[in-house]
Design an enzyme around this catalytic site. Structure first.
Site, PDB file in Angstrom:
ATOM      1  N   PRO A   1       0.837  -1.206   0.000  1.00  0.00           N
ATOM      2  CA  PRO A   1       0.000   0.000   0.000  1.00  0.00           C
ATOM      3  C   PRO A   1       0.867   1.249   0.000  1.00  0.00           C
ATOM      4  O   PRO A   1       1.878   1.307   0.710  1.00  0.00           O
ATOM      5  CB  PRO A   1      -0.769  -0.104   1.328  1.00  0.00           C
ATOM      6  CG  PRO A   1      -0.022  -1.067   2.183  1.00  0.00           C
ATOM      7  CD  PRO A   1       0.782  -1.947   1.273  1.00  0.00           C
TER       8      PRO A   1
ATOM      9  N   ARG B   1       8.295   1.496  -3.012  1.00  0.00           N
ATOM     10  CA  ARG B   1       8.975   2.504  -3.842  1.00  0.00           C
ATOM     11  C   ARG B   1       9.595   1.922  -5.104  1.00  0.00           C
ATOM     12  O   ARG B   1       9.651   2.582  -6.145  1.00  0.00           O
ATOM     13  CB  ARG B   1      10.043   3.219  -2.993  1.00  0.00           C
ATOM     14  CG  ARG B   1       9.440   4.125  -1.933  1.00  0.00           C
ATOM     15  CD  ARG B   1      10.469   4.604  -0.951  1.00  0.00           C
ATOM     16  NE  ARG B   1      11.052   3.487  -0.193  1.00  0.00           N
ATOM     17  CZ  ARG B   1      12.022   3.607   0.689  1.00  0.00           C
ATOM     18  NH1 ARG B   1      12.528   4.793   0.940  1.00  0.00           N
ATOM     19  NH2 ARG B   1      12.485   2.546   1.332  1.00  0.00           N
TER      20      ARG B   1
ATOM     21  N   ALA C   1       0.030   5.464   0.042  1.00  0.00           N
ATOM     22  CA  ALA C   1      -0.902   6.585  -0.021  1.00  0.00           C
ATOM     23  C   ALA C   1      -0.529   7.503  -1.182  1.00  0.00           C
ATOM     24  O   ALA C   1       0.653   7.764  -1.416  1.00  0.00           O
ATOM     25  CB  ALA C   1      -0.851   7.363   1.297  1.00  0.00           C
TER      26      ALA C   1
ATOM     27  N   CYS D   1       2.406   3.205   9.694  1.00  0.00           N
ATOM     28  CA  CYS D   1       2.592   4.536   9.117  1.00  0.00           C
ATOM     29  C   CYS D   1       3.297   5.456  10.131  1.00  0.00           C
ATOM     30  O   CYS D   1       2.840   5.634  11.253  1.00  0.00           O
ATOM     31  CB  CYS D   1       1.241   5.135   8.709  1.00  0.00           C
ATOM     32  SG  CYS D   1       1.426   6.786   8.029  1.00  0.00           S
TER      33      CYS D   1
HETATM   34  C1  LIG Z   1       4.709   7.400  -0.739  1.00  0.00           C
HETATM   35  C2  LIG Z   1       4.510   6.258   0.223  1.00  0.00           C
HETATM   36  C3  LIG Z   1       3.251   6.009   0.734  1.00  0.00           C
HETATM   37  C4  LIG Z   1       3.051   4.956   1.621  1.00  0.00           C
HETATM   38  N1  LIG Z   1       1.801   4.705   2.086  1.00  0.00           N
HETATM   39  C5  LIG Z   1       1.576   3.616   2.877  1.00  0.00           C
HETATM   40  C6  LIG Z   1       0.264   3.256   3.269  1.00  0.00           C
HETATM   41  O1  LIG Z   1      -0.730   3.889   2.896  1.00  0.00           O
HETATM   42  N2  LIG Z   1       0.130   2.165   4.070  1.00  0.00           N
HETATM   43  C7  LIG Z   1       1.206   1.420   4.492  1.00  0.00           C
HETATM   44  O2  LIG Z   1       1.035   0.433   5.201  1.00  0.00           O
HETATM   45  N3  LIG Z   1       2.454   1.735   4.107  1.00  0.00           N
HETATM   46  C8  LIG Z   1       2.656   2.792   3.312  1.00  0.00           C
HETATM   47  N4  LIG Z   1       3.923   3.066   2.874  1.00  0.00           N
HETATM   48  C9  LIG Z   1       5.026   2.164   3.273  1.00  0.00           C
HETATM   49  C10 LIG Z   1       5.265   1.090   2.214  1.00  0.00           C
HETATM   50  O3  LIG Z   1       4.162   0.229   2.055  1.00  0.00           O
HETATM   51  C11 LIG Z   1       6.514   0.249   2.546  1.00  0.00           C
HETATM   52  O4  LIG Z   1       6.302  -0.493   3.709  1.00  0.00           O
HETATM   53  C12 LIG Z   1       7.768   1.111   2.719  1.00  0.00           C
HETATM   54  O5  LIG Z   1       7.822   2.132   1.741  1.00  0.00           O
HETATM   55  C13 LIG Z   1       9.037   0.269   2.605  1.00  0.00           C
HETATM   56  O6  LIG Z   1       9.063  -0.428   1.401  1.00  0.00           O
HETATM   57  P1  LIG Z   1       9.894   0.058   0.090  1.00  0.00           P
HETATM   58  O7  LIG Z   1      11.332   0.159   0.511  1.00  0.00           O
HETATM   59  O8  LIG Z   1       9.626  -1.059  -0.903  1.00  0.00           O
HETATM   60  O9  LIG Z   1       9.365   1.376  -0.313  1.00  0.00           O
HETATM   61  C14 LIG Z   1       4.137   4.134   2.017  1.00  0.00           C
HETATM   62  C15 LIG Z   1       5.410   4.398   1.486  1.00  0.00           C
HETATM   63  C16 LIG Z   1       5.610   5.429   0.598  1.00  0.00           C
HETATM   64  C17 LIG Z   1       6.986   5.671   0.048  1.00  0.00           C
END
Ligand SMILES: Cc1cc2nc3c(=O)[nH]c(=O)nc-3n(C[C@H](O)[C@H](O)[C@H](O)COP(=O)(O)O)c2cc1C
Length: 296
Positions: free
Chosen positions: A10, A215, A12, A92
């Site tokens: 997820p 990301r 946002a 979050c």
């Molecule tokens: C722009 C953005 C929005 C995010 N929104 C949510 C969200 O709505 N719910 C959630 O559980 N995690 C949210 N995350 C966290 C991601 O789901 C993820 O756990 C975190 O970015 C680490 O993973 P990554 O290194 O693959 O980005 C968000 C991350 C980013 C960068």
């Protein structure tokens, strides 16, 4: 219940219908909505209902955030027919959310997190999972896993950072080895998955059952199928993505939202810098087509 090994996390303001469908087409086995406020759902806020999955979407979780047990239950009952499972956001780190006791603030009150899981499990008819971080100030990963599984959650996804770390440093993949030892429910990994190979390594060497990519999927839906597009496919996909957003939001809002995704799609391209500057000023689909046609 969440099925598959590699899915879309997820995010946002990103993982709307167009984003999810594109990732699914390119190999994401499951997806999540953006986080949706339980309080906003209860107040019947139109924008929150628009964030729910569409009828054709399969293997999708609805992510809810909030701080109040009764509100989670009410909202859970309202939305359960729209998705395949409910995911509780306990990760979050954003101030606005934490201040209200939601998101990663729930990691400071594991009793409450447990109560929310239990209450939802007792009322909704679909599975309930949780997405967490390793802790708030300090890493209390084991305690969190115990709370989650004692309350019969159907899975847990861990972003291997604490709230305090926000997005700094590295996601602590080593901790998955410890947590998978004590975790009796499916364990998902999140954090710093930037290639298909990262996903594979996490599953094969760190003991997790599945991974979610956040990301690393922005402007790169190909991460789910271990491919690299040529420039023509890249351009076509960008246009398709923008068109799908226009269908949903109308031109103005879609183009505005697409701008940040444009940055992801153009990573590493020769004239990315110049065109990113240009795209900042556009406000129509026609303008976008012009900019995309210039990409090299
Ligand atoms: C722009 C953005 C929005 C995010 N929104 C949510 C969200 O709505 N719910 C959630 O559980 N995690 C949210 N995350 C966290 C991601 O789901 C993820 O756990 C975190 O970015 C680490 O993973 P990554 O290194 O693959 O980005 C968000 C991350 C980013 C960068």
């Amino acid at each position: 219940m969440l099925k598959g090994k590699i899915g879309l996390a997820p995010m946002a303001d990103y993982t709307d219908y167009a984003y999810r469908e594109l990732c699914r087409e390119y190999g994401a086995e499951f997806t999540f909505t953006e986080m949706i406020s339980v309080e906003a759902l209860i107040r019947d806020k139109k924008e929150s209902f628009q964030m729910l999955p569409k009828e054709n979407e399969k293997n999708i979780g609805i992510q809810l955030f909030g701080a109040n047990i009764e509100s989670f239950v009410k909202a859970g009952l309202m939305v359960q027919n729209y998705g395949d499972w409910i995911d509780i956001n306990a990760g979050c780190p954003v101030k606005k959310v934490v201040k209200k006791g939601a998101g990663s603030a729930l990691l400071k009150d594991l009793n409450k997190l447990g109560e929310i899981i239990k209450a939802l499990k007792n009322t909704v008819d679909i599975p309930v999972g949780v997405k967490v971080r390793l802790g708030f100030d300090e890493d209390i990963g084991e305690k969190i896993i115990n709370t989650v599984q004692e309350n019969n959650a159907d899975y847990v996804i861990v972003h291997a950072r604490t709230q305090k770390q926000l997005y700094s440093g590295q996601s602590n993949w080593e901790r998955f080895k410890d947590l998978s030892e004590i975790c009796n429910i499916p364990l998902g990994a999140s954090g710093d998955i930037y290639s298909y190979n990262d996903a594979k390594v996490l599953i094969e060497e760190y003991g997790v059952d599945f991974v979610v990519v956040a990301r690393g999927s922005i402007g790169n839906p190909w991460i789910f199928s271990n491919r690299k597009p040529d420039i023509e496919e890249l351009k076509e996909t960008m246009i398709k993505h923008a068109k799908m957003m226009i269908d949903d939001y109308g031109e103005e809002k879609a183009i505005r939202r697409f701008k940040k995704i444009f940055i992801g799609y153009t990573k590493g391209l020769k004239n990315a810098r110049e065109l990113r500057k240009k795209v900042a000023y556009i406000n129509s689909y026609g303008d976008l087509l012009n900019v995309v046609s210039e990409l090299k």
